[in-house]
Design a protein around this motif. Structure first.
Motif, short mmCIF file in Angstrom:
data_model
loop_
_atom_site.label_atom_id
_atom_site.label_comp_id
_atom_site.label_asym_id
_atom_site.label_seq_id
_atom_site.Cartn_x
_atom_site.Cartn_y
_atom_site.Cartn_z
N LEU A 146 88.28 -85.74 -120.22
CA LEU A 146 88.16 -86.11 -118.80
C LEU A 146 87.93 -87.61 -118.65
O LEU A 146 88.50 -88.26 -117.76
CB LEU A 146 87.01 -85.34 -118.15
CG LEU A 146 87.28 -83.87 -117.84
CD1 LEU A 146 86.01 -83.20 -117.33
CD2 LEU A 146 88.40 -83.72 -116.81
N PHE A 147 87.10 -88.17 -119.53
CA PHE A 147 86.83 -89.61 -119.50
C PHE A 147 88.11 -90.41 -119.75
O PHE A 147 88.44 -91.34 -119.01
CB PHE A 147 85.78 -89.96 -120.55
CG PHE A 147 85.50 -91.43 -120.67
CD1 PHE A 147 84.68 -92.08 -119.75
CD2 PHE A 147 86.06 -92.17 -121.70
CE1 PHE A 147 84.43 -93.44 -119.87
CE2 PHE A 147 85.82 -93.53 -121.82
CZ PHE A 147 85.00 -94.16 -120.90
N MET A 148 88.87 -90.02 -120.77
CA MET A 148 90.11 -90.71 -121.08
C MET A 148 91.16 -90.50 -119.98
O MET A 148 91.94 -91.40 -119.67
CB MET A 148 90.66 -90.23 -122.43
CG MET A 148 89.79 -90.56 -123.61
SD MET A 148 89.45 -92.34 -123.76
CE MET A 148 91.10 -92.99 -124.02
N PHE A 149 91.15 -89.32 -119.39
CA PHE A 149 92.07 -89.01 -118.29
C PHE A 149 91.85 -89.98 -117.14
O PHE A 149 92.79 -90.51 -116.55
CB PHE A 149 91.83 -87.56 -117.85
CG PHE A 149 92.78 -87.10 -116.77
CD1 PHE A 149 94.14 -87.36 -116.84
CD2 PHE A 149 92.31 -86.35 -115.70
CE1 PHE A 149 95.00 -86.92 -115.85
CE2 PHE A 149 93.16 -85.90 -114.71
CZ PHE A 149 94.51 -86.19 -114.79
N ALA A 150 90.58 -90.23 -116.81
CA ALA A 150 90.26 -91.15 -115.72
C ALA A 150 90.59 -92.59 -116.10
O ALA A 150 91.16 -93.34 -115.30
CB ALA A 150 88.77 -91.04 -115.36
N LYS A 151 90.27 -92.96 -117.32
CA LYS A 151 90.48 -94.35 -117.74
C LYS A 151 91.97 -94.70 -117.83
O LYS A 151 92.34 -95.87 -117.65
CB LYS A 151 89.82 -94.57 -119.11
CG LYS A 151 88.31 -94.67 -119.06
CD LYS A 151 87.87 -95.86 -118.24
CE LYS A 151 86.37 -96.08 -118.26
NZ LYS A 151 85.97 -97.25 -117.43
N LEU A 152 92.81 -93.71 -118.11
CA LEU A 152 94.24 -93.97 -118.26
C LEU A 152 95.05 -93.38 -117.11
O LEU A 152 96.26 -93.20 -117.22
CB LEU A 152 94.74 -93.42 -119.59
CG LEU A 152 94.15 -94.08 -120.84
CD1 LEU A 152 94.67 -93.42 -122.10
CD2 LEU A 152 94.46 -95.58 -120.87
N TYR A 153 94.38 -93.10 -116.00
CA TYR A 153 95.07 -92.51 -114.84
C TYR A 153 96.18 -93.41 -114.31
O TYR A 153 97.19 -92.93 -113.80
CB TYR A 153 94.05 -92.21 -113.75
CG TYR A 153 94.63 -91.62 -112.50
CD1 TYR A 153 95.32 -90.40 -112.53
CD2 TYR A 153 94.51 -92.27 -111.28
CE1 TYR A 153 95.87 -89.86 -111.38
CE2 TYR A 153 95.05 -91.72 -110.12
CZ TYR A 153 95.72 -90.51 -110.18
OH TYR A 153 96.26 -89.98 -109.04
N LEU A 154 96.01 -94.72 -114.45
CA LEU A 154 96.98 -95.67 -113.92
C LEU A 154 98.00 -96.14 -114.96
O LEU A 154 98.72 -97.10 -114.72
CB LEU A 154 96.23 -96.90 -113.35
CG LEU A 154 95.19 -96.59 -112.28
CD1 LEU A 154 94.44 -97.86 -111.89
CD2 LEU A 154 95.83 -95.98 -111.04
N VAL A 155 98.06 -95.45 -116.09
CA VAL A 155 98.89 -95.95 -117.19
C VAL A 155 100.38 -95.86 -116.88
O VAL A 155 101.17 -96.68 -117.37
CB VAL A 155 98.55 -95.20 -118.50
CG1 VAL A 155 99.13 -93.79 -118.49
CG2 VAL A 155 99.04 -95.97 -119.71
#
Length: 266
Positions: A146-155
């Motif tokens: 979930l943390f990585m999902f949020a951090k890379l949401y704009l990738v």
């Protein structure tokens, strides 16, 4: 400059109305077909079990859906682009997205190693499904994902914005998420939930209408294909909204502050 999600939502609706003649065919060709393929393959696997050909087909369907996100971002970031140009850009950036996904998967695997070792040292058998195994390993993995999902949401937008390498684009998306992790996670989960609900109801309605008809005609597979297509096409529309919203969010955050120095320093 403050970020207003309400104004961003207004801009998203305005963009979709203005560019619908481009968005609809691109959405159906990528999101719609990709999701339909995933639904159909998953249904076949549930009936006969997973085979190597079904696994390859599922991977292709998933990747084709990701091309949709990249192509949608290209349409938003490059006004005046045609559907073919956006699709070409999405396909061109797909290898970089795959590199990011594989890297993240490997990192998550390494991060969870200490939890696995701790569980085994405390007598938890990870090969057997149990509440203890879930708490010790699955729960930390879920939080990390979930943390990585949020951090890379704009990738997706970061990848098509500039012709940069995979890691530089990922770092750009990560830098833009700084101080906004909870907000990005809330937005991402909202769209994921909406997409799942719309797809579910699309499949439910299609099943009620088409399965019995095709079964009566002696073609159960035809009913399965019809359900998959309708559910996939239904899911395409919230996926368009999510993609346009996230790309406009990326654009707005990029305008608020130049992250190039952060990327260069990493």
């Amino acid at each position: 400059m403050s970020l207003s999600l309400a104004s961003l939502w207004t801009d998203t609706r305005s963009f979709i109305r203005r560019e619908q003649t481009l968005l609809v065919p691109l959405a159906l060709a990528t999101f719609g077909l990709g999701q339909a393929g995933s639904i159909l393959v998953f249904g076949m696997a549930n009936q006969s079990g997973w085979t190597s050909s079904l696994m390859v087909a599922m991977i292709i369907a998933i990747l084709w859906t990701q091309v949709g996100y990249l192509s949608m971002s290209a349409l938003v970031l490059r006004p005046g682009s045609s559907v073919a140009e956006a699709l070409s850009k999405g396909l061109a950036r797909l290898p970089a997205l795959v590199i990011i996904a594989v890297t993240v998967a490997v990192l998550i695997s390494f991060i969870t190693i200490p939890f696995s070792i701790a569980a085994q040292l405390n007598g938890v058998d990870l090969t057997q499904p149990s509440a203890a195994a879930s708490l010790v390993v699955a729960l930390p993995i879920a939080f990390i994902m979930l943390f990585m999902f949020a951090k890379l949401y704009l990738v997706f937008a970061a990848l098509v914005d500039r012709n940069e390498g995979a890691m530089r684009a990922a770092m750009r998306a990560y830098a833009l998420s700084r101080g906004r992790t909870l907000m990005l996670l809330s937005v991402a989960l909202f769209f994921v939930l909406t997409f799942q609900l719309v797809q579910f109801f699309g499949a439910l309605i299609a099943s009620a209408v088409f399965v019995s008809i095709f079964t009566a005609l002696g073609s159960p597979m035809g009913g399965a294909v019809a359900v998959a297509l309708i559910a996939g096409f239904a899911a395409a529309f919230p996926m368009v909204v999510s993609s346009v919203f996230s790309t406009l969010l990326y654009q707005r955050l990029s305008e608020q502050g130049d992250v190039s120095s952060d990327v260069e320093g990493q």
